[in-house]
Design an enzyme around this catalytic site. Sequence first.
Site, PDB file in Angstrom:
ATOM      1  N   ASP A  96       0.786  -1.232   0.000  1.00 29.87           N
ATOM      2  CA  ASP A  96       0.000   0.000   0.000  1.00 29.87           C
ATOM      3  C   ASP A  96       0.819   1.284   0.000  1.00 29.87           C
ATOM      4  OD1 ASP A  96       1.077  -0.031   2.588  1.00 29.87           O
ATOM      5  OD2 ASP A  96      -0.769  -0.818   3.469  1.00 29.87           O
ATOM      6  N   GLU A 118      -0.276  -9.129  -0.882  1.00 28.17           N
ATOM      7  CA  GLU A 118      -0.859  -8.558   0.341  1.00 28.17           C
ATOM      8  C   GLU A 118      -2.072  -7.702  -0.015  1.00 28.17           C
ATOM      9  OE1 GLU A 118       1.624  -7.597   4.057  1.00 28.17           O
ATOM     10  OE2 GLU A 118       0.755  -5.640   3.555  1.00 28.17           O
ATOM     11  N   GLU A 132      -2.234   4.874   3.070  1.00 29.06           N
ATOM     12  CA  GLU A 132      -2.188   3.459   2.695  1.00 29.06           C
ATOM     13  C   GLU A 132      -3.546   2.866   2.338  1.00 29.06           C
ATOM     14  OE1 GLU A 132       1.452   4.269   5.218  1.00 29.06           O
ATOM     15  OE2 GLU A 132      -0.694   4.752   5.344  1.00 29.06           O
ATOM     16  N   HIS A 209       6.331   5.549  13.486  1.00 34.87           N
ATOM     17  CA  HIS A 209       6.792   6.330  12.342  1.00 34.87           C
ATOM     18  C   HIS A 209       5.688   6.677  11.351  1.00 34.87           C
ATOM     19  CE1 HIS A 209       6.559   2.349  10.508  1.00 34.87           C
ATOM     20  NE2 HIS A 209       6.470   2.971   9.357  1.00 34.87           N
ATOM     21  N   ARG A 211       2.835   8.163   9.112  1.00 31.71           N
ATOM     22  CA  ARG A 211       2.445   9.560   8.853  1.00 31.71           C
ATOM     23  C   ARG A 211       1.236   9.943   9.703  1.00 31.71           C
ATOM     24  NH1 ARG A 211       3.752  12.917   4.548  1.00 31.71           N
ATOM     25  NH2 ARG A 211       4.966  11.189   3.705  1.00 31.71           N
ATOM     26  N   HIS A 240      13.272   5.555  13.401  1.00 35.15           N
ATOM     27  CA  HIS A 240      13.135   5.720  11.954  1.00 35.15           C
ATOM     28  C   HIS A 240      13.973   6.901  11.482  1.00 35.15           C
ATOM     29  CE1 HIS A 240      11.106   6.098   8.038  1.00 35.15           C
ATOM     30  NE2 HIS A 240      10.632   4.892   8.247  1.00 35.15           N
TER      31      HIS A 240
END
Length: 398
Positions: A96, A118, A132, A209, A211, A240
Site C-alpha cells: 500500500d 498482500e 495506505e 513512524h 504519517r 526511523h
Amino acid sequence: MRSIAVILGTRPEAIKLAPVIRAFRDDPRFRPVVVSTGQHRQMLDETLGAFGLRPDVDLEVMAPRQTLAQVTHRSLSGLAEQLPDLGVEAVMVHGDTATTLAGALAGFHHRLPVIHVEAGLRSGNLHSPFPEEANRRLVAQISALHLAPTPGNGGNLIREGISPDRIVVTGNTVIDALRWAGDLAGDYGDPALADLDADPRRVVLASAHRRESWEQLPEIGRALAALAEDGSVRVVVPLHRNPVVREALLPLVGDHPGITVVDPLPYLNFCRLMKRADVILSDSSGAEEEGPALGKPTLVLREITERPEAVIAGTARLVGRTTEGVLAEARRLLGDPEQYRRMAAAASPYGDGRASERTVGAVAHFFDEGPAVVPFVPGSAIDQLSVELAGSGAYAGA
C-alpha cells in the site's frame, strides 16, 4: 520463461517480497526483474542485501523531505520510462505504499497485468491509515490477480466486487521471511545493545513512524519515557530515519537512562531483537504480523487496524496513541502475568511459511503454467509455526 517486474521501494516491501523473488529465481518458469524506486534508500538496500538480492533497475527517487505527490510522481515517471525496455509480461506490487500505487499505475498504463501481493487489507476508514488505505483500494481496481494473506482479506475483496477466481489466499510472506531469518544474526547490530542478553530487565521494543502518527509522536514519546522510569523495564527504540520522526521523539527519549535509542537495524539483527523482546509496542504494520508470529504480546499504537486477525486471536491489542492510554496498557500487560501468558500463547493467524510457494504457484496458474493453488487456511500448523519461530525464550517473562 515468464518475466515478471517485481516493483519495490521500501523496507517492508523488501522484507515481504524477498522470499517471493527468491522463489521465482528457483523456478525455471519465471525470470523476476527487480525494480527499485528507492523510496527508502539505505534501509531498502540493507534489507535486500540481507537476502542476497540487489535491484536490476534502481530509479533512485528518494529526496530529502519530499511530499507524497513528489515521490509518487517521480516513481511513476521513472517506471513509465523503464517498463517498455524490460520485456516483462506482468508487474507485481506489494501492499500500500506510494511505490505500490505508482507501480500498479505504470503496469496498467502499459497494459500489463498487475499482481497485487498482500491484497485485500481494509481498515474501513479511507483516511486511516493515510495514505495506505486509499492506495490499496485504488490498486485493487486495476489488479488482475489479488494475492490475499488471510481468508478475511479475500472476503473483503469479494465484498468489493472482485471475482473470486482472481483471488488466492496465500498467507503472509513476512512469515516466510521470519522463518528464513531464523538465528542468522550473530548479534543485535549495534554496540548499544551488546549487553542486552545479560540485562535482567524486561525489554519493550518500541517504534513509531506512520504519517498518521506524526501529530501524536510527542504523546508516544512521553509514554515511553514514563514506562522506562520502572527500573525493571528497558525500552529499546530503533528510530526511523525520517527527520519528522526524529525531531519529535529524540528530545523525549534520546537521553533517558532507561531507553536505548539506536538507528534502524539491519533486518536479521532486528529479527533477533524481536525475539529478545518481551513486549512489542509499535504502529508498524510489520510488528502487527511479526510480533504474533514470534509469540510476543504486541500493543499496536493505532485506533483502527486493517490487520484485525491478531487482535481477534488475542495476541495483539489496539492501544491508541495518547500518553495515558499507551502507558496504562503497557503497565497492565507487564504487571499481569496471566494476561501476558494469554497474549503470548495466542496463535498467529498470518501464515505457515509457505506463502511464497503459493504466490509463485498462483502466478503460474494465472499464466496457465500450473495447477490451481490450494489456499492457506489458518489452523494447527500456525500454532506449531509460532512456537518454532519463537524458539527458546519465546515466552520470556511469562
